[in-house]
Design a protein around this motif. Structure first.
Motif, PDB file in Angstrom:
ATOM      1  N   CYS A  35      39.135  -1.060  54.383  1.00  0.00           N
ATOM      2  CA  CYS A  35      39.565   0.221  53.683  1.00  0.00           C
ATOM      3  C   CYS A  35      38.475   0.390  52.494  1.00  0.00           C
ATOM      4  CB  CYS A  35      41.014   0.264  53.255  1.00  0.00           C
ATOM      5  SG  CYS A  35      41.304  -1.016  51.859  1.00  0.00           S
ATOM      6  N   PRO A  36      38.518   1.638  51.769  1.00  0.00           N
ATOM      7  CA  PRO A  36      37.817   1.930  50.760  1.00  0.00           C
ATOM      8  C   PRO A  36      38.146   1.580  49.425  1.00  0.00           C
ATOM      9  CG  PRO A  36      38.505   3.845  51.468  1.00  0.00           C
ATOM     10  CD  PRO A  36      38.968   3.030  52.440  1.00  0.00           C
ATOM     11  N   SER A  37      39.544   1.026  49.549  1.00  0.00           N
ATOM     12  CA  SER A  37      40.331   0.434  48.423  1.00  0.00           C
ATOM     13  C   SER A  37      40.855   1.343  47.547  1.00  0.00           C
ATOM     14  CB  SER A  37      39.488  -0.615  47.570  1.00  0.00           C
ATOM     15  OG  SER A  37      38.470   0.114  46.855  1.00  0.00           O
ATOM     16  N   CYS A  38      41.857   1.185  46.979  1.00  0.00           N
ATOM     17  CA  CYS A  38      42.465   2.242  46.108  1.00  0.00           C
ATOM     18  C   CYS A  38      43.410   1.504  44.979  1.00  0.00           C
ATOM     19  CB  CYS A  38      43.251   3.459  46.716  1.00  0.00           C
ATOM     20  SG  CYS A  38      44.782   2.702  47.445  1.00  0.00           S
ATOM     21  N   ALA A  39      44.201   2.296  44.161  1.00  0.00           N
ATOM     22  CA  ALA A  39      45.084   1.704  43.450  1.00  0.00           C
ATOM     23  C   ALA A  39      46.167   0.795  43.988  1.00  0.00           C
ATOM     24  CB  ALA A  39      45.597   2.579  42.423  1.00  0.00           C
ATOM     25  N   ARG A  40      46.255   1.067  45.249  1.00  0.00           N
ATOM     26  CA  ARG A  40      47.669   0.287  45.755  1.00  0.00           C
ATOM     27  C   ARG A  40      47.025  -1.103  46.470  1.00  0.00           C
ATOM     28  NH1 ARG A  40      47.968   5.144  48.717  1.00  0.00           N
ATOM     29  NH2 ARG A  40      46.813   4.398  50.593  1.00  0.00           N
ATOM     30  N   GLN A  41      45.693  -1.536  46.282  1.00  0.00           N
ATOM     31  CA  GLN A  41      45.126  -2.744  46.993  1.00  0.00           C
ATOM     32  C   GLN A  41      45.948  -4.077  46.158  1.00  0.00           C
ATOM     33  OE1 GLN A  41      40.998  -3.006  46.277  1.00  0.00           O
ATOM     34  NE2 GLN A  41      41.154  -2.701  44.212  1.00  0.00           N
ATOM     35  N   GLY A  42      46.125  -4.963  46.976  1.00  0.00           N
ATOM     36  CA  GLY A  42      46.744  -6.071  46.745  1.00  0.00           C
ATOM     37  C   GLY A  42      45.799  -7.258  46.111  1.00  0.00           C
ATOM     38  N   PHE A  43      44.525  -6.816  46.372  1.00  0.00           N
ATOM     39  CA  PHE A  43      43.632  -7.817  46.079  1.00  0.00           C
ATOM     40  C   PHE A  43      42.289  -6.933  46.071  1.00  0.00           C
ATOM     41  CE2 PHE A  43      43.968  -7.909  50.627  1.00  0.00           C
ATOM     42  CZ  PHE A  43      42.527  -7.430  51.220  1.00  0.00           C
ATOM     43  N   ASP A  44      41.115  -7.440  45.450  1.00  0.00           N
ATOM     44  CA  ASP A  44      39.782  -6.778  45.351  1.00  0.00           C
ATOM     45  C   ASP A  44      39.086  -6.684  46.711  1.00  0.00           C
ATOM     46  OD1 ASP A  44      37.256  -6.195  44.656  1.00  0.00           O
ATOM     47  OD2 ASP A  44      37.119  -7.300  42.849  1.00  0.00           O
ATOM     48  N   VAL A  45      39.422  -5.764  47.408  1.00  0.00           N
ATOM     49  CA  VAL A  45      38.828  -5.258  48.680  1.00  0.00           C
ATOM     50  C   VAL A  45      37.539  -5.314  48.552  1.00  0.00           C
ATOM     51  CG1 VAL A  45      38.942  -3.932  50.706  1.00  0.00           C
ATOM     52  CG2 VAL A  45      40.961  -4.078  49.547  1.00  0.00           C
ATOM     53  N   VAL A  81      40.644  -6.080  57.256  1.00  0.00           N
ATOM     54  CA  VAL A  81      40.851  -6.347  55.863  1.00  0.00           C
ATOM     55  C   VAL A  81      41.201  -5.123  55.246  1.00  0.00           C
ATOM     56  CG1 VAL A  81      39.824  -7.340  53.626  1.00  0.00           C
ATOM     57  CG2 VAL A  81      38.969  -7.970  55.756  1.00  0.00           C
ATOM     58  N   LEU A  82      42.461  -5.161  55.086  1.00  0.00           N
ATOM     59  CA  LEU A  82      43.216  -3.929  54.415  1.00  0.00           C
ATOM     60  C   LEU A  82      44.007  -4.370  53.154  1.00  0.00           C
ATOM     61  CD1 LEU A  82      42.687  -1.051  55.944  1.00  0.00           C
ATOM     62  CD2 LEU A  82      42.671  -2.939  57.218  1.00  0.00           C
ATOM     63  N   GLY A  83      43.730  -3.334  52.039  1.00  0.00           N
ATOM     64  CA  GLY A  83      44.425  -3.752  50.688  1.00  0.00           C
ATOM     65  C   GLY A  83      45.719  -3.670  50.522  1.00  0.00           C
ATOM     66  N   CYS A  84      46.497  -2.940  51.468  1.00  0.00           N
ATOM     67  CA  CYS A  84      47.854  -2.456  51.370  1.00  0.00           C
ATOM     68  C   CYS A  84      48.541  -2.441  52.564  1.00  0.00           C
ATOM     69  CB  CYS A  84      48.303  -1.583  50.311  1.00  0.00           C
ATOM     70  SG  CYS A  84      47.811   0.035  50.949  1.00  0.00           S
ATOM     71  N   VAL A  85      49.755  -2.103  52.520  1.00  0.00           N
ATOM     72  CA  VAL A  85      50.535  -2.152  53.981  1.00  0.00           C
ATOM     73  C   VAL A  85      50.810  -0.537  54.459  1.00  0.00           C
ATOM     74  CG1 VAL A  85      51.886  -3.950  53.231  1.00  0.00           C
ATOM     75  CG2 VAL A  85      52.843  -1.806  52.503  1.00  0.00           C
ATOM     76  N   VAL A  86      50.020   0.318  53.806  1.00  0.00           N
ATOM     77  CA  VAL A  86      49.946   1.714  54.275  1.00  0.00           C
ATOM     78  C   VAL A  86      49.397   1.936  55.795  1.00  0.00           C
ATOM     79  CG1 VAL A  86      49.144   3.910  54.136  1.00  0.00           C
ATOM     80  CG2 VAL A  86      49.940   2.835  52.101  1.00  0.00           C
ATOM     81  N   ASN A  87      48.030   1.248  55.921  1.00  0.00           N
ATOM     82  CA  ASN A  87      47.280   1.100  57.215  1.00  0.00           C
ATOM     83  C   ASN A  87      47.125   0.013  57.575  1.00  0.00           C
ATOM     84  OD1 ASN A  87      46.865   4.133  57.364  1.00  0.00           O
ATOM     85  ND2 ASN A  87      45.320   3.846  55.925  1.00  0.00           N
ATOM     86  N   GLY A  88      47.455  -1.141  56.662  1.00  0.00           N
ATOM     87  CA  GLY A  88      47.106  -2.687  57.021  1.00  0.00           C
ATOM     88  C   GLY A  88      47.666  -3.122  58.565  1.00  0.00           C
TER      89      GLY A  88
END
Length: 374
Positions: A272-282, A304-311
């Motif tokens: 993912c391009p990453s956003c404020a929801r990310q759980g780690f530095d994507v 490698v997805l930063g959160c559970v929205v699309n992960g």
């Protein structure tokens, strides 16, 4: 029948030629090429650069031969290389003769620029005697004067007419082991020219957007131009022309083929391009993983997805998946199924080990499949 027909690419049927031991055209895989930028006369530097390109998977390498010192080094270079070497020749027909005798697998020439019919005949005889193929390289920046006068400017029709003129010269000398390129730095011009040429000839086509630019801009232009043609089913071998090191051209070339599903080599990373929801530095995680997994050649996929929205959705479609969670604790998926958690501190090392283990598993399974008797 494919369950996803909208993904199917119907490849143009070209006849096949050989570049050394590498088939080009027909049903052979689309090959990735690059070109050395070291002084060819410096055999050691050129061989070192070839070796770096081989390490990232190059299929064919072109080497410029502007002078006798360069062709004198070719025998050593050819002997050291693990992939076929194409000798890049401009105007000086004797360099073509020397390169063929030195073991070049292919000669990149424009027969019309070689000189008299007898000189072309000499080059053809040398190519036949040494098992060389020939690549005709038409370029919008160096079109013949009469074609520029006829058409007023570089255009698809001018590039195609130039290519057909050069092809006729080889055919008149009973030589048919050739491939053709009609390159331009304008991707729209190049695509239109290749489309017209593909309808006029049956030989393999070498794709490229020439003088595409630096690593970023050139990658984008090449992906648009080369990618469009490949999507149309046109193209048998490619070179991404970047103002960057040759090994980077190879990496980008394979990424274009991988994105189109034409050659699945190495790890395909979905991130993912990453956003404020990310759980780690994507961003940094993907950079690190791409660097550390560059040696993997087995086709496989990693999300490698930063959160559970699309992960979770993406992880279901990949061999290995990583989805960011809270408190530095992230979910790992194996074959699309939730499997275990991993902590921030161990995440990159852990994923690398999983990918390496999966690659070994895939390779072992492939090796265990019995080869059908002929």
């Amino acid at each position: 029948m494919s369950v996803r027909p909208w993904r199917d690419i119907v490849r143009r049927q070209s006849r096949q030629i050989m570049v050394g031991n590498v088939p080009v055209g027909g049903d052979a895989p689309v090959t990735v090429q690059t070109m050395t930028n070291t002084p060819t006369a410096d055999a050691k530097a050129t061989i070192d650069q070839i070796r770096r390109c081989e390490e990232v998977g190059v299929d064919i390498i072109r080497v410029s031969c502007p002078d006798v010192e360069s062709t004198a080094a070719m025998k050593q270079i050819v002997r050291a290389a693990r992939v076929p070497i194409v000798a890049d020749i401009h105007f000086h027909y004797k360099r073509a003769l020397e390169a063929a005798d030195a073991g070049a697998a292919c000669l990149r020439i424009n027969p019309g620029n070689i000189g008299s019919s007898e000189r072309v005949a000499e080059v053809v005889r040398a190519a036949k005697a040494n098992g060389c193929s020939i690549r005709i390289g038409v370029n919008a920046g160096s079109l013949e004067k009469d074609l520029l006068e006829k058409y007023g400017e570089p255009c698809p029709e001018a590039l195609v007419e130039s290519a057909l003129d050069h092809i006729k010269i080889l055919q008149d000398h009973d030589f048919h082991e050739y491939k053709v390129a009609v390159k331009a730095s304008d991707q729209f011009l190049a695509v239109a020219a290749y489309q017209q040429l593909a309808e006029a000839v049956d030989c393999p086509l070498h794709l490229g957007i020439t003088e595409a630019g630096g690593a970023r801009a050139g990658t984008v232009k090449s992906a648009i131009g080369i990618g469009s043609l490949l999507w149309f089913g046109i193209g048998d071998t490619i070179r991404v022309s970047l103002s960057a090191e040759p090994e980077e051209e190879v990496r980008v070339g394979f990424e274009i083929l991988k994105a189109l599903g034409i050659r699945n080599r190495g790890v395909r990373v979905v991130s993912c391009p990453s956003c404020a929801r990310q759980g780690f530095d994507v961003i940094r995680t993907v950079q690190a993983l791409e660097e550390r997994l560059g040696h993997i050649r087995t086709p496989m996929s990693l999300s490698v997805l930063g959160c559970v929205v699309n992960g979770p959705g993406e992880a279901r479609e990949t061999d290995i998946g990583l989805t960011g969670g809270g408190n530095g604790k992230h979910m790992v998926y194996l074959s699309g199924v939730t499997d275990h958690h991993v902590q921030d501190a161990d995440m990159i090392d852990h994923i690398v080990k999983l990918v390496e283990a999966k690659a070994a598993e895939i390779e072992a399974a492939a090796a265990a499949v019995p080869v059908a008797a002929e």
